[in-house]
Design a protein around this motif. Structure first.
Motif, PDB file in Angstrom:
ATOM      1  N   ALA A 137     -18.138  11.894 -11.932  1.00 38.88           N
ATOM      2  CA  ALA A 137     -17.635  10.345 -12.936  1.00 38.88           C
ATOM      3  C   ALA A 137     -18.757   9.554 -13.249  1.00 38.88           C
ATOM      4  O   ALA A 137     -19.897   9.554 -12.708  1.00 38.88           O
ATOM      5  CB  ALA A 137     -16.751   9.661 -11.377  1.00 38.88           C
ATOM      6  N   GLU A 138     -18.876   9.157 -14.237  1.00 44.80           N
ATOM      7  CA  GLU A 138     -19.043   8.284 -15.023  1.00 44.80           C
ATOM      8  C   GLU A 138     -18.404   6.909 -14.491  1.00 44.80           C
ATOM      9  O   GLU A 138     -17.127   5.778 -15.592  1.00 44.80           O
ATOM     10  CB  GLU A 138     -19.411   8.393 -16.909  1.00 44.80           C
ATOM     11  N   GLY A 139     -19.693   6.700 -13.686  1.00 39.68           N
ATOM     12  CA  GLY A 139     -18.939   4.526 -13.051  1.00 39.68           C
ATOM     13  C   GLY A 139     -18.017   4.955 -11.595  1.00 39.68           C
ATOM     14  O   GLY A 139     -17.546   6.307 -11.129  1.00 39.68           O
ATOM     15  N   ALA A 205     -27.510   7.122 -15.061  1.00 42.32           N
ATOM     16  CA  ALA A 205     -27.353   6.241 -16.415  1.00 42.32           C
ATOM     17  C   ALA A 205     -26.343   5.206 -16.222  1.00 42.32           C
ATOM     18  O   ALA A 205     -25.595   4.914 -15.174  1.00 42.32           O
ATOM     19  CB  ALA A 205     -26.949   7.261 -17.704  1.00 42.32           C
ATOM     20  N   HIS A 206     -26.668   4.240 -17.030  1.00 40.85           N
ATOM     21  CA  HIS A 206     -26.077   2.659 -17.644  1.00 40.85           C
ATOM     22  C   HIS A 206     -26.750   1.922 -16.648  1.00 40.85           C
ATOM     23  O   HIS A 206     -26.191   0.798 -16.911  1.00 40.85           O
ATOM     24  CB  HIS A 206     -24.816   2.853 -17.759  1.00 40.85           C
ATOM     25  N   ALA A 207     -27.511   2.046 -15.603  1.00 40.44           N
ATOM     26  CA  ALA A 207     -28.076   1.255 -14.909  1.00 40.44           C
ATOM     27  C   ALA A 207     -29.380   0.474 -14.975  1.00 40.44           C
ATOM     28  O   ALA A 207     -30.160   0.552 -15.932  1.00 40.44           O
ATOM     29  CB  ALA A 207     -28.685   2.206 -13.525  1.00 40.44           C
ATOM     30  N   SER A 226     -28.023  10.791 -16.821  1.00 40.10           N
ATOM     31  CA  SER A 226     -27.767  11.825 -18.230  1.00 40.10           C
ATOM     32  C   SER A 226     -28.650  11.689 -19.312  1.00 40.10           C
ATOM     33  O   SER A 226     -28.141  13.185 -19.968  1.00 40.10           O
ATOM     34  CB  SER A 226     -26.393  11.975 -16.797  1.00 40.10           C
ATOM     35  N   HIS A 227     -27.318  10.403 -20.183  1.00 43.45           N
ATOM     36  CA  HIS A 227     -27.933  10.574 -21.051  1.00 43.45           C
ATOM     37  C   HIS A 227     -28.139   9.144 -21.850  1.00 43.45           C
ATOM     38  O   HIS A 227     -28.010   8.321 -20.785  1.00 43.45           O
ATOM     39  CB  HIS A 227     -26.073  10.853 -21.504  1.00 43.45           C
ATOM     40  N   GLY A 228     -28.709   9.133 -22.779  1.00 39.11           N
ATOM     41  CA  GLY A 228     -29.501   7.921 -23.741  1.00 39.11           C
ATOM     42  C   GLY A 228     -30.474   8.208 -24.366  1.00 39.11           C
ATOM     43  O   GLY A 228     -30.501   9.215 -24.825  1.00 39.11           O
TER      44      GLY A 228
HETATM   45 ZN   LIG Z   1     -22.009   6.578 -20.849  1.00 42.27          ZN
END
Ligand SMILES: [Zn+2]
Length: 359
Positions: A137-139, A205-207, A226-228
């Motif tokens: 899950a993304e989030g 990721a995104h944090a 995971s991504h960026g």
């Molecule tokens: Zn993303």
């Protein structure tokens, strides 16, 4: 060592692929397996089940895919510079969102005769040629601020959890918005511990950078980003675009690596050479070059693929798994030895996933 010409290599690979119906050829004789730590294949822009996710991953030799449910889908919108929250979910909305989408994902896998990665033995099976999908899950939005839902998600097959995405969350601060938690909330910290204990891979990721530092302090298993993309300094929420906000500093990437973790590069097809990212739409070799650049800085044990297929929108360097296969082929021609290519293409994600799993 003299390399066979590209066309000759392709022919050899095609010949090997043609007889590789059985899973029993040793690695050296077949295509290197590929893992993707972040994919929304068939979920956002392609047409769901007709998108051919299963077919593409089998054809392209994709061994492991973190197939990511978008936990805040429906509550965000695109802007000219990125993605932002558009509305506030009611209590129960996010949990129901997850239940519904997760069930759809699982029924698709059943129809496609694709197995999920639930235990370490599944990761080994994937490496041996039988693909596995990691339900992810993304989030963690579906938890709605409580840890109670984690056990149920695990029981349904969740094995990889990215803590935050684009909407405000009780878990912690995101890269793309003004911080309100001073990093991870108490619940967010407990969530990292609970994932470690339960056997769910944590994905930061995104944090926001502070949240990342705190997770580095408390995590008991290696985690991933995971991504960026990776630059000299961390993105700031005040930056002018989502692309800039979403960058990870090399210093943070090194800290993740020091703890045994892995950093994934997205396949955003965007030429920002002056900022340090230069991949172009539909150009797998340009994505391979970015992977190679990060290997030079971080080492081959800590770089992996996190395409974000369908998440990066129209400007994707990689939008299909045959393109990802082409990127891995291109990587082989960029001066990395075969062991390094295999780590980046597959083994690094397999390693951290196995380290996170508890059975
Ligand atoms: Zn993303």
């Amino acid at each position: 060592m003299k390399r066979p010409s590209l066309s000759r290599r392709r022919l050899l690979q095609a010949a090997v692929a043609g007889i590789a119906g059985g899973p029993l050829l040793a690695f050296g004789q077949q295509r290197v397996p590929i893992a993707d730590m972040h994919s929304h294949y068939g979920m956002l822009t392609k047409k769901g089940i007709e998108a051919g996710f299963g077919e593409d991953l089998r054809k392209s030799g994709i061994a492991l895919v973190a197939w990511k449910l978008v936990a805040d889908l429906g509550f965000t919108r695109s802007t000219p510079s990125g993605i932002e929250q558009k509305s506030t979910p009611e209590a129960g909305d996010l949990a129901r969102n997850f239940e519904r989408r997760f069930a759809t994902m699982k029924s698709y896998l059943v129809q496609q005769n694709l197995k999920t990665a639930l235990a370490r033995a599944d990761v080994d099976a994937a490496g041996a040629g039988e693909p596995r999908v990691v339900l992810a899950a993304e989030g963690a939005d579906f938890l709605e601020g409580k840890l109670d839902g984690l056990e149920g998600a695990y029981a349904q097959g969740l094995r990889h959890l990215q803590l935050v995405h684009y909407i405000r969350t009780p878990v912690g601060d995101r890269q793309t918005d003004k911080p309100t938690h001073d990093g991870l909330s108490e619940m967010g910290k407990k969530l990292v511990e609970a994932c470690n204990e339960r056997g769910i891979l944590v994905d930061l990721a995104h944090a926001a950078p502070t949240a990342l530092d705190q997770a580095l302090e408390i995590a008991k298993a290696p985690f991933i980003w995971s991504h960026g993309w990776v630059a000299a300094d961390d993105g700031r929420w005040q930056d002018s675009s989502g692309f800039l906000q979403r960058r990870l500093s090399l210093a943070h990437a090194k800290k993740i690596a020091d703890r045994g973790g892995v950093v994934g590069l997205w396949a955003l097809g965007l030429n920002r050479a002056s900022a340090g990212w230069n991949a172009s739409p539909g150009n797998p070799a340009s994505y391979a070059r970015e992977l190679k650049n990060l290997v030079d800085k971080l080492g081959a044990d800590h770089v992996a693929i996190g395409t974000d297929i369908e998440g990066v929108g129209n400007s994707a360097a990689i939008d299909t798994y045959s393109q990802l296969r082409a990127a891995v082929e291109a990587l082989s021609g960029m001066g990395l030895d075969s062991a390094a290519v295999e780590k980046v293409a597959y083994a690094n994600y397999a390693r951290v996933l196995k380290a996170a799993l508890t059975s």
